[in-house]
Design a protein around this motif. Structure first.
Motif, PDB file in Angstrom:
ATOM      1  N   VAL A  79      -4.057 -15.980  -1.357  1.00  0.00           N
ATOM      2  CA  VAL A  79      -5.476 -15.422  -1.393  1.00  0.00           C
ATOM      3  C   VAL A  79      -6.565 -16.274  -1.712  1.00  0.00           C
ATOM      4  O   VAL A  79      -6.538 -17.459  -2.156  1.00  0.00           O
ATOM      5  CB  VAL A  79      -5.453 -14.341  -2.679  1.00  0.00           C
ATOM      6  CG1 VAL A  79      -4.375 -13.130  -2.338  1.00  0.00           C
ATOM      7  CG2 VAL A  79      -5.083 -14.905  -4.027  1.00  0.00           C
ATOM      8  N   LEU A 119       0.897  -1.263   0.076  1.00  0.00           N
ATOM      9  CA  LEU A 119       0.106  -0.127   0.003  1.00  0.00           C
ATOM     10  C   LEU A 119       0.707   1.392   0.051  1.00  0.00           C
ATOM     11  O   LEU A 119       0.491   2.254  -0.677  1.00  0.00           O
ATOM     12  CB  LEU A 119      -1.017   0.068   1.148  1.00  0.00           C
ATOM     13  CG  LEU A 119      -2.148  -1.187   1.165  1.00  0.00           C
ATOM     14  CD1 LEU A 119      -2.838  -1.066   2.590  1.00  0.00           C
ATOM     15  CD2 LEU A 119      -2.641  -1.179   0.004  1.00  0.00           C
ATOM     16  N   GLY A 134      -9.461  -2.400  -4.704  1.00  0.00           N
ATOM     17  CA  GLY A 134      -8.811  -2.576  -3.568  1.00  0.00           C
ATOM     18  C   GLY A 134      -9.333  -1.980  -2.342  1.00  0.00           C
ATOM     19  O   GLY A 134      -9.729  -2.421  -1.271  1.00  0.00           O
ATOM     20  N   GLY A 135      -9.830  -0.832  -2.498  1.00  0.00           N
ATOM     21  CA  GLY A 135     -10.382   0.116  -1.410  1.00  0.00           C
ATOM     22  C   GLY A 135     -11.687  -0.682  -0.893  1.00  0.00           C
ATOM     23  O   GLY A 135     -11.812  -0.883   0.353  1.00  0.00           O
ATOM     24  N   ILE A 179     -10.864  -3.282   1.256  1.00  0.00           N
ATOM     25  CA  ILE A 179     -10.321  -2.862   2.731  1.00  0.00           C
ATOM     26  C   ILE A 179     -11.506  -2.694   3.566  1.00  0.00           C
ATOM     27  O   ILE A 179     -11.717  -2.986   4.665  1.00  0.00           O
ATOM     28  CB  ILE A 179      -9.298  -1.765   2.707  1.00  0.00           C
ATOM     29  CG1 ILE A 179      -7.814  -2.366   1.943  1.00  0.00           C
ATOM     30  CG2 ILE A 179      -8.901  -1.163   4.111  1.00  0.00           C
ATOM     31  CD1 ILE A 179      -6.841  -1.341   1.911  1.00  0.00           C
TER      32      ILE A 179
END
Ligand code: HEM
Length: 146
Positions: A72, A12, A139-140, A143
């Motif tokens: 993953v 990140l 990705g956000g 999260i």
């Protein structure tokens, strides 16, 4: 108490540095857009940012991304994120090559070569920014949880 794996943290931070370079370069490119190529500082400046900051950040982002691929759990949003991330790395590598060639022709005082790679950079730059934005948003979502 470990909040985030170190590799993800480094991933990140590297993405933050990369996106920061791209945003700064966009401001510089737009600022120099109407300058005659001989008066413009953009060819040298953009290549030096790529060489010393952006390309190393992209390398760290890619290496940490590949490391994290080991364990993953795939989902549609993660597939979107990784696909957009890989495309962003590919497009930015092509963009960095056009920046390098533009600077090469600038140093050779070859205006037609300069303009050719300047135009190529403008086009590849747009798809590159789009891929970074898609990866950031996907990705956000991962999260903050969709
Ligand atoms: C512009 C490029 C990229 C952006 C903006 C980005 C963004 C992110 C974000 C926000 C996360 C944390 C959310 C999550 O855990 O899913 C993440 C995790 C991850 N990224 Fe990237 N990434 C990029 C490039 C890459 C590349 C090139 C790869 C693979 C080669 C990659 C592989 C991964 C993996 C495997 C995770 C961990 C997924 C998980 O286990 O949750 N990323 N990335």
């Amino acid at each position: 108490m470990m909040i985030m794996p170190l590799v993800l943290f480094i991933h990140l931070i590297a993405i933050g540095i990369w996106a920061g370079c791209v945003a700064t370069e966009i401001v510089c490119e737009i600022g120099q857009k109407n300058m005659a190529y001989k008066q413009s500082y953009i060819a040298k400046l953009h290549w030096e940012i790529d060489k010393y900051v952006e390309i190393p950040a992209i390398l760290v982002c890619t290496i940490t991304g590949v490391i994290m691929l080991q364990n993953v759990i795939w989902s549609p949003i993660l597939i979107t994120k990784v696909a957009a991330g890989v495309l962003a790395v590919l497009f930015n590598s092509i963009a960095a090559y056009t920046v390098y060639m533009r600077y090469h022709y600038f140093t050779k005082d070859n205006e037609s070569g300069y303009i050719k790679y300047h135009k190529l950079h403008e086009r590849i730059g747009i798809v590159c920014v789009l891929a970074i934005v898609v990866a950031l948003v996907a990705g956000g979502f991962r999260i903050v949880g969709s």
